[in-house]
Design a protein around this motif. Sequence first.
Motif, PDB file in Angstrom:
ATOM      1  N   UNK A 138       0.727  -1.327   0.013  1.00 55.45           N
ATOM      2  CA  UNK A 138      -0.059  -0.009   0.112  1.00 55.45           C
ATOM      3  C   UNK A 138       0.925   1.067   0.038  1.00 55.45           C
ATOM      4  N   UNK A 139       0.593   2.121  -1.072  1.00 56.88           N
ATOM      5  CA  UNK A 139       1.431   3.388  -1.191  1.00 56.88           C
ATOM      6  C   UNK A 139       0.496   4.653  -0.917  1.00 56.88           C
ATOM      7  N   UNK A 140       0.902   5.207   0.224  1.00 54.17           N
ATOM      8  CA  UNK A 140      -0.464   6.394   0.579  1.00 54.17           C
ATOM      9  C   UNK A 140       0.213   7.596  -0.142  1.00 54.17           C
ATOM     10  N   UNK A 141      -0.368   7.874  -1.420  1.00 53.41           N
ATOM     11  CA  UNK A 141       0.140   8.960  -2.166  1.00 53.41           C
ATOM     12  C   UNK A 141      -1.159   9.587  -2.894  1.00 53.41           C
ATOM     13  N   UNK A 142      -0.975  10.727  -3.286  1.00 54.09           N
ATOM     14  CA  UNK A 142      -2.247  10.955  -4.339  1.00 54.09           C
ATOM     15  C   UNK A 142      -1.727  10.904  -5.765  1.00 54.09           C
ATOM     16  N   UNK A 143      -2.347  10.374  -6.710  1.00 56.09           N
ATOM     17  CA  UNK A 143      -2.016  10.106  -7.969  1.00 56.09           C
ATOM     18  C   UNK A 143      -2.522  11.542  -8.832  1.00 56.09           C
ATOM     19  N   UNK A 144      -1.581  12.007  -9.402  1.00 53.35           N
ATOM     20  CA  UNK A 144      -1.689  13.352 -10.044  1.00 53.35           C
ATOM     21  C   UNK A 144      -1.957  13.132 -11.440  1.00 53.35           C
ATOM     22  N   UNK A 145      -1.581  11.836 -12.163  1.00 51.46           N
ATOM     23  CA  UNK A 145      -1.539  11.690 -13.381  1.00 51.46           C
ATOM     24  C   UNK A 145      -0.668  10.289 -13.982  1.00 51.46           C
ATOM     25  N   UNK A 146      -0.841  10.236 -15.232  1.00 54.45           N
ATOM     26  CA  UNK A 146      -0.214   8.813 -15.701  1.00 54.45           C
ATOM     27  C   UNK A 146       1.315   9.206 -16.263  1.00 54.45           C
ATOM     28  N   UNK A 172     -10.605   4.633  -9.816  1.00 52.79           N
ATOM     29  CA  UNK A 172     -10.788   5.633  -9.019  1.00 52.79           C
ATOM     30  C   UNK A 172     -12.037   6.229  -8.818  1.00 52.79           C
ATOM     31  N   UNK A 173     -12.863   5.237  -9.102  1.00 52.31           N
ATOM     32  CA  UNK A 173     -14.430   5.895  -8.918  1.00 52.31           C
ATOM     33  C   UNK A 173     -14.710   7.064  -9.518  1.00 52.31           C
ATOM     34  N   UNK A 174     -15.433   8.031  -8.561  1.00 49.37           N
ATOM     35  CA  UNK A 174     -15.781   9.385  -9.193  1.00 49.37           C
ATOM     36  C   UNK A 174     -14.644  10.390  -9.620  1.00 49.37           C
ATOM     37  N   UNK A 175     -13.414   9.842  -9.456  1.00 50.07           N
ATOM     38  CA  UNK A 175     -12.246  10.428  -9.641  1.00 50.07           C
ATOM     39  C   UNK A 175     -11.685  10.356 -10.997  1.00 50.07           C
ATOM     40  N   UNK A 176     -12.235   9.200 -11.655  1.00 49.10           N
ATOM     41  CA  UNK A 176     -11.957   8.761 -12.948  1.00 49.10           C
ATOM     42  C   UNK A 176     -11.817   9.617 -13.896  1.00 49.10           C
ATOM     43  N   UNK A 177     -12.977  10.533 -14.353  1.00 53.97           N
ATOM     44  CA  UNK A 177     -13.149  11.439 -15.298  1.00 53.97           C
ATOM     45  C   UNK A 177     -11.875  12.480 -15.038  1.00 53.97           C
ATOM     46  N   UNK A 178     -11.460  12.915 -13.665  1.00 52.51           N
ATOM     47  CA  UNK A 178     -10.509  13.717 -13.735  1.00 52.51           C
ATOM     48  C   UNK A 178      -9.121  13.263 -14.187  1.00 52.51           C
ATOM     49  N   UNK A 179      -8.850  11.855 -13.903  1.00 51.75           N
ATOM     50  CA  UNK A 179      -7.739  11.504 -14.148  1.00 51.75           C
ATOM     51  C   UNK A 179      -7.434  11.168 -15.492  1.00 51.75           C
ATOM     52  N   UNK A 180      -8.681  10.974 -16.045  1.00 50.22           N
ATOM     53  CA  UNK A 180      -8.658  10.530 -17.629  1.00 50.22           C
ATOM     54  C   UNK A 180      -9.704  11.260 -18.336  1.00 50.22           C
ATOM     55  N   UNK A 181      -9.514  12.623 -18.444  1.00 55.42           N
ATOM     56  CA  UNK A 181     -10.437  13.550 -19.035  1.00 55.42           C
ATOM     57  C   UNK A 181     -11.070  13.009 -20.495  1.00 55.42           C
ATOM     58  N   UNK A 182     -10.160  12.199 -21.267  1.00 57.12           N
ATOM     59  CA  UNK A 182     -10.819  11.547 -22.241  1.00 57.12           C
ATOM     60  C   UNK A 182     -12.018  10.700 -22.187  1.00 57.12           C
ATOM     61  N   UNK A 183     -12.368  10.292 -20.964  1.00 53.77           N
ATOM     62  CA  UNK A 183     -13.548   9.688 -20.625  1.00 53.77           C
ATOM     63  C   UNK A 183     -14.927  10.541 -19.860  1.00 53.77           C
ATOM     64  N   UNK A 184     -14.533  11.629 -20.115  1.00 53.42           N
ATOM     65  CA  UNK A 184     -15.668  12.724 -19.558  1.00 53.42           C
ATOM     66  C   UNK A 184     -17.003  12.806 -20.291  1.00 53.42           C
ATOM     67  N   UNK A 185     -17.113  12.142 -21.691  1.00 53.69           N
ATOM     68  CA  UNK A 185     -18.077  12.055 -22.166  1.00 53.69           C
ATOM     69  C   UNK A 185     -18.886  10.764 -21.716  1.00 53.69           C
ATOM     70  N   UNK A 186     -18.247   9.792 -21.175  1.00 50.91           N
ATOM     71  CA  UNK A 186     -18.828   8.449 -20.892  1.00 50.91           C
ATOM     72  C   UNK A 186     -18.900   8.280 -19.488  1.00 50.91           C
ATOM     73  N   UNK A 246     -16.105  15.244  -7.084  1.00 50.90           N
ATOM     74  CA  UNK A 246     -16.097  14.566  -5.788  1.00 50.90           C
ATOM     75  C   UNK A 246     -15.666  15.281  -4.715  1.00 50.90           C
ATOM     76  N   UNK A 247     -14.658  16.159  -4.748  1.00 53.85           N
ATOM     77  CA  UNK A 247     -14.138  16.917  -3.673  1.00 53.85           C
ATOM     78  C   UNK A 247     -14.875  18.077  -3.621  1.00 53.85           C
ATOM     79  N   UNK A 248     -16.136  18.490  -4.292  1.00 53.37           N
ATOM     80  CA  UNK A 248     -16.992  19.529  -4.173  1.00 53.37           C
ATOM     81  C   UNK A 248     -18.342  19.253  -4.109  1.00 53.37           C
ATOM     82  N   UNK A 249     -18.607  17.958  -3.436  1.00 54.45           N
ATOM     83  CA  UNK A 249     -19.702  17.393  -3.256  1.00 54.45           C
ATOM     84  C   UNK A 249     -21.025  18.214  -2.598  1.00 54.45           C
ATOM     85  N   UNK A 250     -20.450  18.958  -1.502  1.00 52.42           N
ATOM     86  CA  UNK A 250     -21.530  19.748  -0.606  1.00 52.42           C
ATOM     87  C   UNK A 250     -22.099  18.668   0.313  1.00 52.42           C
TER      88      UNK A 250
END
Length: 369
Positions: A138-146, A172-186, A246-250
Motif C-alpha cells: 500500500x502506497x499512501x500518495x495522491x495520484x496526479x496523472x499517468x 478511482x471511482x468518481x475521480x476517474x474522469x478527472x484522471x482520464x479527461x478523455x472519458x468525460x463524455x462517458x 467529488x471533492x466539491x460534493x457539498x
Amino acid sequence: VVDRSPPPHPDASSTDVSKVVRMDYGSDVFYHELAERALEGWRRWNHDARRPLYHETGFLLLTSEPMRPGGFEFESFRTLQARGYAPVRFSEWPRRRFPAWSPEAVADGYFNPVAGWAESSATVTFLLNAARRRGARMVEERVTGLRLEGHRVRGVLTPSGGLDADAVVVAAGAWTPALLPELADRLRPVAQPVVHVRVADVRPFTPPHFPVWAADISTRAWYGFPALEDGALKIGHHGPGHPAPPDERGTVAPAHLEAVRAFLRTWLPSLAESPVVHTRVCMYCDAFDGDLLLDRAPHLEGLVVASGGSGHGFKFAPVLGEMIADAVEGRPRTDGGRFAWRAAGATRVEEARAAPAPPSPPPPEESTP
C-alpha cells in the motif's frame, strides 16, 4: 495499491456501513446472472473472514401501484421465477410479516429471500488485508496523472515523483474522469444523498420483519436497510442525483431532508418523527449507459480502467477482481462485451434506477388580443 490515504477512505463510494446485494434487475438477465455468481463469492468471503460481511436478510420490494408487465418490480419477479427462485408476492404475506409499512401506501410488491446487504467498509478492509498477506504493498500518495512514454503507460505520477509499473489499473471511482479527461463524455461524477435516522426500538426494524427494502425505487428512488444495533437506519436515494466534482460534493440539501420526512410519513409512519443522526453525500461514477467499464484502453498500452459503477457496482465485488485481472492479462472476456471500452451513445440507466424526469413542455404563449 496507490491511494491518498488508507482505504476505506471516507470520501469513497465504497465506504459507509452498507450496500445492497441483490439479483433483482428487472428483465436484464445478464446482471441477474452476474449477481448470482457474486452471491457465491459473498458467502465464500463470509467463510474466509470468519464473520458475516454479507447478511442474507432478503430484499423487500414495494410499490404504491399494482405491479404490471414492463415495470421493474414485475419484471424482476418474473425473471426470478423463470430462473428457479421463489420470490413471494407481498399480497400473499400476512400484514404482520412486515408490520412497519403503511397498508395505505403499499399496493403490491414481493419479497426475495436470496438477497441482503454487505458491510462495505469492513469488506474493503478485509480485501486490503487479504491482498497484503499475498504481498501487495500500500502506497499512501495522491495520484496526479499517468507516467507516459509515447502511447504507453509506464506508471503513475505522485507529488513525490511517482511509481513505475508494467500495467496501471485506474479504479478511482468518481475521480476517474478527472484522471482520464478523455472519458468525460462517458463517465461523470454524480452526488447522491444518504440519510440515517435513529429508531428508539430496533426490534420492529430488524429482520425478519424489516429486511433490506426498496419503495417505488424505479420511479421515486427510495431504498434502505434494517436498523443497526445502535438504532441507526439508513435511507438512500437511487435517483438521478446531481453532477458534482467529488471533492466539491457539498452536503445533503434541506429539501432532501424534507423529502425523506414526507416519505416516512407516507410509507413508515412510525418513523415520521425519528431524528436524523447522520447524513452523507455518496458519489456515483455514472457511465452514460449504466454499465460498468472494465477494459484495456485502446489508445494507451498498459492502461486498464475499472470504473463506471453507476451506483450498483459494489455487490459485484467478488467477481470484479477476476474480470479486471483478465483485462490486465488479455484473457477472453466473460461479460459478453457489456463492460468493454465503448464510445458514448444513448443515455440510459439500469432498470432499478429512477431516471431523470422529462423536461416539462414550455407554457403556451399568450395570444395578443
